[in-house]
Design a protein around this motif. Structure first.
Motif, PDB file in Angstrom:
ATOM      1  N   VAL A  11     105.016  19.428  74.542  1.00  8.43           N
ATOM      2  CA  VAL A  11     103.901  19.684  75.460  1.00  8.43           C
ATOM      3  C   VAL A  11     104.399  19.729  76.891  1.00  8.43           C
ATOM      4  O   VAL A  11     104.009  20.587  77.688  1.00  8.43           O
ATOM      5  CB  VAL A  11     102.812  18.609  75.283  1.00  8.43           C
ATOM      6  N   ARG A  12     105.297  18.792  77.236  1.00 12.10           N
ATOM      7  CA  ARG A  12     105.832  18.776  78.611  1.00 12.10           C
ATOM      8  C   ARG A  12     106.517  20.097  78.944  1.00 12.10           C
ATOM      9  O   ARG A  12     106.283  20.703  79.990  1.00 12.10           O
ATOM     10  CB  ARG A  12     106.857  17.647  78.751  1.00 12.10           C
ATOM     11  N   LEU A  13     107.386  20.531  78.036  1.00 10.58           N
ATOM     12  CA  LEU A  13     108.118  21.775  78.300  1.00 10.58           C
ATOM     13  C   LEU A  13     107.162  22.955  78.335  1.00 10.58           C
ATOM     14  O   LEU A  13     107.324  23.873  79.151  1.00 10.58           O
ATOM     15  CB  LEU A  13     109.201  21.988  77.238  1.00 10.58           C
ATOM     16  N   PHE A  15     104.142  22.892  79.415  1.00 12.13           N
ATOM     17  CA  PHE A  15     103.500  22.879  80.737  1.00 12.13           C
ATOM     18  C   PHE A  15     104.393  23.540  81.785  1.00 12.13           C
ATOM     19  O   PHE A  15     103.949  24.418  82.532  1.00 12.13           O
ATOM     20  CB  PHE A  15     103.188  21.429  81.130  1.00 12.13           C
ATOM     21  N   LEU A  16     105.670  23.127  81.800  1.00 10.41           N
ATOM     22  CA  LEU A  16     106.601  23.719  82.772  1.00 10.41           C
ATOM     23  C   LEU A  16     106.733  25.228  82.540  1.00 10.41           C
ATOM     24  O   LEU A  16     106.724  26.017  83.497  1.00 10.41           O
ATOM     25  CB  LEU A  16     107.977  23.054  82.659  1.00 10.41           C
ATOM     26  N   LEU A  18     104.560  27.223  81.217  1.00 13.19           N
ATOM     27  CA  LEU A  18     103.335  27.923  81.615  1.00 13.19           C
ATOM     28  C   LEU A  18     103.266  28.118  83.123  1.00 13.19           C
ATOM     29  O   LEU A  18     102.778  29.143  83.605  1.00 13.19           O
ATOM     30  CB  LEU A  18     102.106  27.148  81.125  1.00 13.19           C
ATOM     31  N   LEU A  19     103.774  27.115  83.883  1.00 15.44           N
ATOM     32  CA  LEU A  19     103.816  27.282  85.347  1.00 15.44           C
ATOM     33  C   LEU A  19     104.562  28.568  85.691  1.00 15.44           C
ATOM     34  O   LEU A  19     104.138  29.338  86.559  1.00 15.44           O
ATOM     35  CB  LEU A  19     104.514  26.090  85.998  1.00 15.44           C
ATOM     36  N   PHE A  20     105.673  28.795  84.985  1.00 14.87           N
ATOM     37  CA  PHE A  20     106.469  29.972  85.318  1.00 14.87           C
ATOM     38  C   PHE A  20     105.857  31.249  84.766  1.00 14.87           C
ATOM     39  O   PHE A  20     106.010  32.309  85.363  1.00 14.87           O
ATOM     40  CB  PHE A  20     107.915  29.788  84.847  1.00 14.87           C
ATOM     41  N   VAL A  21     105.164  31.128  83.606  1.00 18.19           N
ATOM     42  CA  VAL A  21     104.445  32.307  83.110  1.00 18.19           C
ATOM     43  C   VAL A  21     103.432  32.752  84.157  1.00 18.19           C
ATOM     44  O   VAL A  21     103.309  33.945  84.478  1.00 18.19           O
ATOM     45  CB  VAL A  21     103.747  31.992  81.774  1.00 18.19           C
ATOM     46  N   PHE A  22     102.725  31.768  84.732  1.00 17.23           N
ATOM     47  CA  PHE A  22     101.757  32.098  85.786  1.00 17.23           C
ATOM     48  C   PHE A  22     102.450  32.812  86.947  1.00 17.23           C
ATOM     49  O   PHE A  22     102.011  33.872  87.400  1.00 17.23           O
ATOM     50  CB  PHE A  22     101.067  30.828  86.285  1.00 17.23           C
TER      51      PHE A  22
ATOM     52  N   LEU B  37      94.421  35.707  85.538  1.00 18.86           N
ATOM     53  CA  LEU B  37      95.191  34.639  86.169  1.00 18.86           C
ATOM     54  C   LEU B  37      94.455  33.307  86.055  1.00 18.86           C
ATOM     55  O   LEU B  37      95.061  32.265  85.809  1.00 18.86           O
ATOM     56  CB  LEU B  37      95.455  34.982  87.637  1.00 18.86           C
ATOM     57  N   LEU B  40      94.964  31.856  82.684  1.00 22.70           N
ATOM     58  CA  LEU B  40      96.291  31.257  82.578  1.00 22.70           C
ATOM     59  C   LEU B  40      96.335  29.904  83.281  1.00 22.70           C
ATOM     60  O   LEU B  40      96.934  28.941  82.781  1.00 22.70           O
ATOM     61  CB  LEU B  40      97.301  32.232  83.198  1.00 22.70           C
ATOM     62  N   THR B  44      97.246  26.373  81.518  1.00 18.35           N
ATOM     63  CA  THR B  44      98.337  25.550  82.040  1.00 18.35           C
ATOM     64  C   THR B  44      97.859  24.142  82.346  1.00 18.35           C
ATOM     65  O   THR B  44      98.489  23.154  81.956  1.00 18.35           O
ATOM     66  CB  THR B  44      98.895  26.195  83.329  1.00 18.35           C
ATOM     67  N   VAL B  47      97.133  22.074  79.208  1.00 20.09           N
ATOM     68  CA  VAL B  47      98.373  21.582  78.602  1.00 20.09           C
ATOM     69  C   VAL B  47      98.915  20.413  79.423  1.00 20.09           C
ATOM     70  O   VAL B  47      99.373  19.403  78.871  1.00 20.09           O
ATOM     71  CB  VAL B  47      99.404  22.720  78.498  1.00 20.09           C
ATOM     72  N   GLY B  48      98.838  20.532  80.750  1.00 20.52           N
ATOM     73  CA  GLY B  48      99.282  19.441  81.610  1.00 20.52           C
ATOM     74  C   GLY B  48      98.493  18.170  81.352  1.00 20.52           C
ATOM     75  O   GLY B  48      99.047  17.082  81.276  1.00 20.52           O
ATOM     76  N   SER B  51      99.547  16.649  78.115  1.00 25.72           N
ATOM     77  CA  SER B  51     100.846  16.009  78.303  1.00 25.72           C
ATOM     78  C   SER B  51     100.676  14.646  78.960  1.00 25.72           C
ATOM     79  O   SER B  51     101.293  13.655  78.554  1.00 25.72           O
ATOM     80  CB  SER B  51     101.736  16.921  79.141  1.00 25.72           C
ATOM     81  N   LEU B  99      95.655  26.700  90.918  1.00 23.71           N
ATOM     82  CA  LEU B  99      96.726  26.031  90.175  1.00 23.71           C
ATOM     83  C   LEU B  99      97.260  24.839  90.970  1.00 23.71           C
ATOM     84  O   LEU B  99      97.420  23.738  90.436  1.00 23.71           O
ATOM     85  CB  LEU B  99      97.858  27.018  89.876  1.00 23.71           C
ATOM     86  N   VAL B 372     112.603  22.008  88.096  1.00 23.71           N
ATOM     87  CA  VAL B 372     111.910  23.195  87.605  1.00 23.71           C
ATOM     88  C   VAL B 372     110.468  23.226  88.107  1.00 23.71           C
ATOM     89  O   VAL B 372     109.985  24.240  88.615  1.00 23.71           O
ATOM     90  CB  VAL B 372     111.963  23.215  86.065  1.00 23.71           C
ATOM     91  N   ALA B 376     108.547  25.743  90.915  1.00 19.84           N
ATOM     92  CA  ALA B 376     107.324  26.490  90.612  1.00 19.84           C
ATOM     93  C   ALA B 376     106.277  26.246  91.686  1.00 19.84           C
ATOM     94  O   ALA B 376     105.589  27.181  92.128  1.00 19.84           O
ATOM     95  CB  ALA B 376     106.779  26.079  89.247  1.00 19.84           C
TER      96      ALA B 376
END
Lengths: 146, 490
Positions: A11-13, A15-16, A18-22, B37, B40, B44, B47-48, B51, B99, B372, B376
């Motif tokens: 799940v953590r990965l 999330f990260l 998805l940030l970049f997909v955005f 967008l 998305l 996101t 999911v956060g 997590s 976001l 990372v 972002a």
């Protein structure tokens, strides 16, 4: 316990990721926007919009895309022909030098005006300023985008 | 080769009073890019949230996502409002801000809730809920401004009035402001309290846009030679010196290094953007360096900040504590971070980094999301700046171009100043990280910025007003023009 740990990390990965997909999706939108702006063929430097024209030629609301050097006057050989009885045959010239527009009066009988004030020999003119030639008033505007 | 505003110019010449172009028929218009967008962003953030819950308690229940649900609902409402209004404004800004705000919400829900409490109608709201409230107000505010502002005349015309309002705000803070942690930043009026410097930055940009766009030809055209430098006419440098004095005054009286740095940097950038004169920037930087050297000699709080910046490890448990802990947090985070909710909780009953929710949110995110995640987040700020510059480049006239550029830079420069402070790239200053730090003033002021950018990006806005003569005798010429128009109408 181990299974949970795997799920948590997944799940953590996610999330990260998805940030970049955005960000990538946004990038695509921005690129499309920039390409569309670059494809814009003419009028990149600016345009002149006719605000007032008592004689009707050029008609009000018409817009002219500008070249680096654009001449204005009553003579038909000018880039923008202004058929007004108070305009001279070679009235004025608009030039784009470096980073700004300038207007130069070509010794016309009745003078060239910037925002209602007589323009000196070579006068700077910004976007949104109004140019007066005879009874015709034209506004310098940025090139349209999109 | 057609008229700029077809609906207005063609039809209004008939009899009767036609509706102005800006109030033309409202037709809903789909905004597919924004919708995608936003979807998305929602995915996101969910999911956060999952997590975060899994890390904190090992399970996820729907009740955990209640706060996030409210926030996403507000985002959806903002989208629907814009679709219904049929605006062709920017479609990237709001999702990006959404976001960042959502990440802020997750962070504030994860931090100890008793950092900030607010009593409302008998119940006590914790940090996460208060931030949720401010975030929703900010999104609603930005959307409302984006939809309602259809003309920039009230900004353009009254630029000196705005400047006076700004100076009054500053003076009020000087006189009546209450000191928090050695900085005189907070102004209380009745039950409300806020940080005027956040609002001041917006007013500053509006004033500069008005001033620079009106005097641009003069600033570009005329020269005063001073040795090897070619300067604009000296009279037009006066506001620049005034700006410099105000920035230094903010440092001395308010002890607010961050705001001073932000104001001055945005001022220089805008002066350069408007005139293309590098000499202005050079002189500004020289003045700034001279000023800060003198300040560092004269004032303890400035010297302390610089000494901490140069070597925080000289006093790791005292003066350098915050920045040392921040660096450790980034180091613990590494590449991928420890995961939301898995960063170090309170150490020995106190937070690892004091003021983490206002000054160091990036350090907290750096620990939990890693390099990372931080990249972002900084990328999102870059997107906001790019949109602002693009809106400026496409603007109809100089005022709007400079205004959009300034608004974008204000957010970008502020994010840079505090991110660099957290990372020990610059001396630490107490500005907020836009849209992420806790704080109502900061969120609302940045919401105004985004709202104005949205309004400026709309292609259907009112065309710029007819220009007025500029320069020293501009006032007289304007009056002459006005009386001539009146005569013509009669």
């Amino acid at each position: 316990m181990d299974a949970l740990l795997v799920v948590v990390w997944a799940v953590r990965l996610a999330f990260l990721a998805l940030l970049f997909v955005f960000l990538l999706r946004v990038m695509r939108v921005l690129l499309r926007d920039l390409r569309a702006a670059a494809r814009e063929p003419a009028g990149l430097l600016g345009r002149l919009v006719v605000v007032a024209s008592p004689a009707g030629d050029p008609e009000e609301g018409r817009s002219f895309d500008l070249d680096v050097i654009t001449t204005l006057g009553r003579d038909v050989n000018n880039a923008i022909v202004i058929d007004d009885q108070f305009a001279s045959s070679d009235h004025a010239v608009l030039t784009y030098r470096g980073r700004s527009w300038y207007v130069e009066d070509l010794g016309s009988t009745n003078g060239t005006f910037v925002n209602g004030r007589p323009a000196a020999a070579v006068a700077p003119i910004g976007f949104g300023d109004e140019l007066g030639i005879g009874q015709v008033r034209l506004r310098l505007e940025r090139a349209r985008s999109g | 080769m057609t008229a700029g505003n077809p609906p207005a110019s063609g039809s209004t010449s008939g009899s009767g009073v036609a509706l102005p172009h800006i109030l033309g028929p409202i037709r809903p218009r789909p905004r597919m890019t924004e919708a995608k967008l936003f979807a998305l962003v929602a995915l996101t953030l969910l999911v956060g949230r999952v997590s975060l819950s899994l890390t904190e308690r090992g399970t996820f229940e729907l009740a955990d996502a209640r706060g996030l649900g409210v926030y996403l609902g507000v985002l959806l409402a903002a989208h629907v409002a814009q679709v219904l209004a049929g605006r062709r404004s920017d479609q990237v800004l709001l999702p990006t801000v959404g976001l960042l705000g959502g990440i802020s919400l997750l962070l504030m829900q994860r931090l100890p809730q008793d950092l900030v409490t607010l009593d409302v109608a008998g119940s006590t709201l914790g940090l996460g809920d208060v931030q949720l409230l401010w975030l929703c107000l900010a999104i609603v505010g930005a959307t409302t401004i984006g939809l309602v502002v259809r003309s920039d005349r009230w900004l353009r015309r009254y630029k000196y009035t705005w400047a006076v309002v700004g100076i009054i705000l500053l003076l009020l803070t000087f006189v009546f402001g209450s000191e928090v942690a050695g900085q005189r930043l907070t102004l209380r009026i009745g039950p409300f309290s806020g940080q005027p410097s956040e609002l001041l930055k917006v007013i500053l940009v509006i004033f500069l846009a008005g001033y620079l766009s009106e005097n641009r030809p003069l600033l570009i055209e005329q020269d005063t030679r001073l040795g090897p430098f070619r300067l604009p006419p000296l009279a037009y440098l006066a506001p620049m010196l005034a700006m410099w004095a105000i920035a230094l005054g903010v440092v001395v009286v308010q002890r607010d290094l961050g705001a001073a740095l932000l104001f001055f940097a945005v001022f220089l950038a805008l002066a350069y953007a408007a005139t293309g004169r590098l000499s202005l920037v050079v002189i500004g930087l020289v003045l700034f360096l001279a000023g800060s050297t003198v300040m560092a000699q004269m004032f303890d709080h400035v010297r302390d900040r610089i000494n901490i910046w140069i070597d925080p490890f000289a006093d790791p448990l005292g003066a350098g504590y915050q920045i040392v802990q921040s660096l450790h947090a980034f180091a613990r985070g590494g590449l991928l971070g420890t995961g939301l909710g898995a960063g170090l909780p309170t150490v020995g009953g106190r937070l690892p980094i004091p003021e983490i929710h206002t000054d160091f949110p990036l350090a907290a995110l750096g620990e939990e999301l890693g390099l990372v995640g931080v990249v972002a987040i900084l990328g999102c700020f870059l997107v906001i700046v790019q949109r602002g510059l693009r809106i400026g480049a496409a603007a109809a006239d100089d005022f709007r171009a400079i205004l959009a550029t300034g608004l974008a830079l204000v957010i970008g420069v502020q994010a840079f100043i505090i991110a660099a402070g957290n990372l020990k790239v610059l001396p630490l200053t107490g500005v907020t990280l836009p849209f992420i730090s806790y704080g109502g003033s900061s969120l609302l002021a940045n919401a105004i910025v985004i709202g104005l950018l949205l309004a400026l990006s709309d292609r259907g806005v009112e065309p710029p007003p007819a220009p007025s003569p500029v320069g020293r005798d501009g006032w007289r010429a304007r009056r002459r023009l006005r009386s001539r128009r009146r005569l013509g109408a009669a």
